[in-house]
Structures are given as C-alpha cells and as structure tokens.
Design a protein around this motif. Structure first.
Motif, short mmCIF file in Angstrom:
data_model
loop_
_atom_site.label_atom_id
_atom_site.label_comp_id
_atom_site.label_asym_id
_atom_site.label_seq_id
_atom_site.Cartn_x
_atom_site.Cartn_y
_atom_site.Cartn_z
N UNK A 130 0.94 -1.15 0.13
CA UNK A 130 -0.26 0.01 -0.25
C UNK A 130 0.80 1.22 -0.03
N UNK A 131 2.10 0.76 0.75
CA UNK A 131 3.04 2.51 0.57
C UNK A 131 3.35 2.86 -1.17
N UNK A 132 3.35 1.76 -1.56
CA UNK A 132 3.78 1.81 -2.84
C UNK A 132 2.37 2.45 -3.33
N UNK A 133 1.36 1.75 -3.60
CA UNK A 133 0.17 2.46 -4.36
C UNK A 133 -0.01 3.77 -3.57
N UNK A 134 0.15 3.79 -3.12
CA UNK A 134 -0.01 5.31 -2.16
C UNK A 134 0.95 6.29 -2.66
N UNK A 135 2.10 6.08 -2.38
CA UNK A 135 3.25 7.13 -3.63
C UNK A 135 3.04 7.57 -4.75
N UNK A 136 2.49 6.69 -5.36
CA UNK A 136 2.30 7.28 -7.06
C UNK A 136 3.40 7.81 -7.76
N UNK A 137 4.42 6.85 -7.62
CA UNK A 137 5.37 7.15 -8.22
C UNK A 137 5.46 7.73 -9.65
N UNK A 138 5.63 8.37 -10.60
CA UNK A 138 5.64 8.46 -12.37
C UNK A 138 6.34 7.41 -12.67
N UNK A 139 7.17 6.60 -12.24
CA UNK A 139 7.80 6.24 -12.84
C UNK A 139 7.57 4.56 -12.95
#
Length: 377
Positions: A130-139
């Motif tokens: 979920x940390x990666x999902x929320x981060x929504x990194x552009x790449x």
C-alpha cells in the motif's frame, strides 16, 4: 554525374541507417531474486515475461524491433537491487525495467531516485504494498492488486462465515509491516479482533518463535504475510504443534512450492489469495493464450503457475504500450503511453492507469489446496 553518384550514396547510407534503426533490439532489464529463498519467484516472473517476448519476436517484434530481456540477480538484497539497476543503466541502456521483486527493493529504487534520474519506467513489480500504491510514483506501474485489497478479500470472506479471531504472521521488513498495518485496519473494519501478530526475519525461515506466539493465542484464522519458504515452514511447524486454525497466505506465497516443500498432506487446506486468473483455466482468454505459447515455445525448468502468469501479464502490458508509443520509442514516451492506458482488456484481466493511479489492477481471487495438492476455487 558526380551529384547523382553522391545522391545515390547518401540515399544508400540513409536506408542503411533506417534499416539498422528498425531492426535494433528493444532492451528491457530486470533485477530480481534468482538465488536465495525467493529464487523461484524471480525465475518465474522472468520466464513469464520471456515467453510473451518470444511470442512477439516470432511475429516480427514491435514495429520491426525485437525485444531482448536482460536479467541480473540481486539475491533479494535491497542494496544489490539498486547497485545492479544502476550498473545496467550504464552498460545496457534499457528502455524500461520489468519484474523487480520485493517491497523494500522497489522502495529503495524510488528513495534513491534511480528511476527518476534515468527517466525510466518500471513495470510489473512483485509487490502490492500500500505504501507503493499511495506513493503513486510517476515511473512505477503496478499490474497487480494491492496487499490491502488481498487482505480485505480475506477478512470479508472469513468474517462473513463466522471467523472473528485473527492472527498475522509477517515478514519483519517494509513488505510485512506495511501489509500488517493493512491487516489491522481490515480486521477491525470486518468486526474481528487481532489476537496475535508475530514476525520473522527477512531472507530466513526462522519462524519457530512466531509459531509459539500465534498458537498460544488460539486464533480461528491466520493470515500469512510471508514468502513461500517461510509460509511453508510456518504451516508445517504450526500443524505439528496442533494449531488447527485456518491458514490464508497472500499471493506472494506459491501453492505448488509449498506442496513440494512440505507435502500435500500438510499443505491441504491452505488458502491463498491470487492476483491473476487460474493458470489451468480454459475459459479466460489470457490463460488460453499463455497455455498455447507455453506449448509452442516450451520454457525450461519452470511450471505454469500464478507467478509465471503475473510475469507474462506485465510483459503484455509493456508490449501494448510499446506498440502505442510507435517506432523508436523513448523512455519518456513509453512512460506517458503507459500512464494513458485506460481500462484495457488483456484477455479477461483489465489494466487501467491514470496520472492519479499507477496501480492498474484490482483482480483478487481466493483459492484453496486440496488433499492432492491442487488448487481449487
């Protein structure tokens, strides 16, 4: 006369350059675990992606260019992931990354700005944190449901059938702690209680202390936020200790490998969430396509399991973006094309990205191992 000769020479040179450009390989790079406890995960992610690339290359590639997949082994070690990714960027100049394994490994790539500095997209990571999902990194483009969505599926299904007392085994790192936080929230939301939580060290199967802690709490259901080797060891020791709870593992645990490690008799009854369709299905178009290509290209030393399907799906998403990006794609153009991929049907699995959400799938299913070691829905 000289001008005509010069024009012909210039035209020949131009055609040679265009031909070379059209036939140049598209290099895709992967850094993942090919040794250590997660070696089967990295291996099957790679094999799934390679199968799709083999099928595409056999049909002439993408806009005339063949896809070449290069892989490096990080042993599931975060610092190696970053080092090897940077090394591959320098030496191989890939257009995109694919199939990295591990929450902490991917987070390190983002924290150290490896993707941002190179402007390179990373597709289909083996993490639903979920940390990666929320981060929504552009790449970063994720092609699986989040762990939070998997856990919600578990608590919803078991709470409605009378299960109220839950326990959690978790890997003591970013992956496990993030999913543990989701489990706490999900169990409370479902009206249950978390009676025990116990961790184990990453890259080990040292679960004996966790077995005792969880058995003492007498839970009705135990959620396994663990890799395959640790899940198998925990299940075996828990059954030996007489803990008769229902065990449910997240999709990062592979059912066939659990059966191989501890036997079908001890694995029987283990439930597992899945973020891709059943590899044995005869009704899902994506799976029929994979089965056809598996027979045609005959990958060696791998089985057609859920992890394999996940790798294939991720590669299929990448190829669709490559086709839309047109000839001579750049990293930036590929990234922008991926972000504009909305509600695309990949054969019964829909992937949808947008600038606000780079987690493209919400597919979650629950399966269970029978006494023969086969998965049932």
């Amino acid at each position: 006369m000289r001008l005509t000769v010069w024009l012909r020479a210039a035209l020949a040179s131009l055609l040679a350059v265009l031909a070379a450009t059209a036939s140049a390989d598209i290099v895709i790079a992967q850094v993942a675990a090919f040794s250590g406890p997660l070696a089967p995960t990295g291996t099957h992610m790679r094999a799934g992606a390679q199968l799709l690339f083999d099928a595409v290359n056999a049909e002439g590639g993408v806009h005339g260019a063949r896809i070449r997949l290069l892989s490096a082994d990080d042993g599931y070690k975060t610092e190696e992931t970053v080092r090897l990714a940077r090394e591959m960027l320098r030496s191989e100049q890939p257009l995109a990354f694919i199939g990295f394994v591990g929450t902490g490994n991917v987070e390190a790539m983002l924290d150290q700005k490896v993707l941002a500095e190179a402007g390179i997209p990373l597709i289909a990571v083996r993490s639903g944190a979920e940390t990666l999902v929320r981060r929504n990194d552009p790449f970063l483009f994720m092609t699986r449901a989040s762990y939070a969505e998997e856990i919600d599926k578990i608590t919803d299904q078991y709470a409605t059938t009378g299960y109220k007392r839950f326990a959690v085994l978790y890997q003591d790192d970013a992956f496990g702690k993030g999913a543990l936080a989701s489990a706490r929230e999900s169990i409370q939301k479902a009206g249950g209680s978390l009676v025990a939580e116990a961790g184990y060290e990453k890259n080990t199967t040292n679960v004996a202390a966790a077995v005792k802690t969880i058995a003492a709490a007498q839970p009705q259901a135990v959620i396994l936020i663990a890799n395959t080797a640790a899940s198998a060891e925990f299940l075996q020791q828990s059954r030996a200790a007489g803990n008769l709870a229902q065990y449910v593992a997240l999709s990062v645990t592979d059912a066939a490998q659990v059966v191989q490690k501890i036997g079908a008799d001890k694995a029987e009854g283990l439930a597992l969430t899945q973020v891709v369709p059943d590899p044995n299905s005869h009704t899902v178009p994506l799976i029929r396509e994979i089965q056809h290509n598996f027979r045609k290209f005959k990958p060696k030393d791998v089985t057609l399991n859920h992890t394999f399907v996940e790798g294939y799906l991720g590669a299929k998403v990448l190829v669709e973006a490559l086709r839309r990006a047109g000839p001579e794609p750049t990293r930036r153009k590929l990234r922008d094309t991926l972000e504009g991929l909305s509600q695309h049907d990949f054969g019964g699995v829909f992937i949808s990205f947008s600038p606000r959400r780079h987690a493209g799938s919400r597919f979650v299913d629950i399966t269970i191992l029978n006494r023969s070691g086969k998965l049932l829905r």
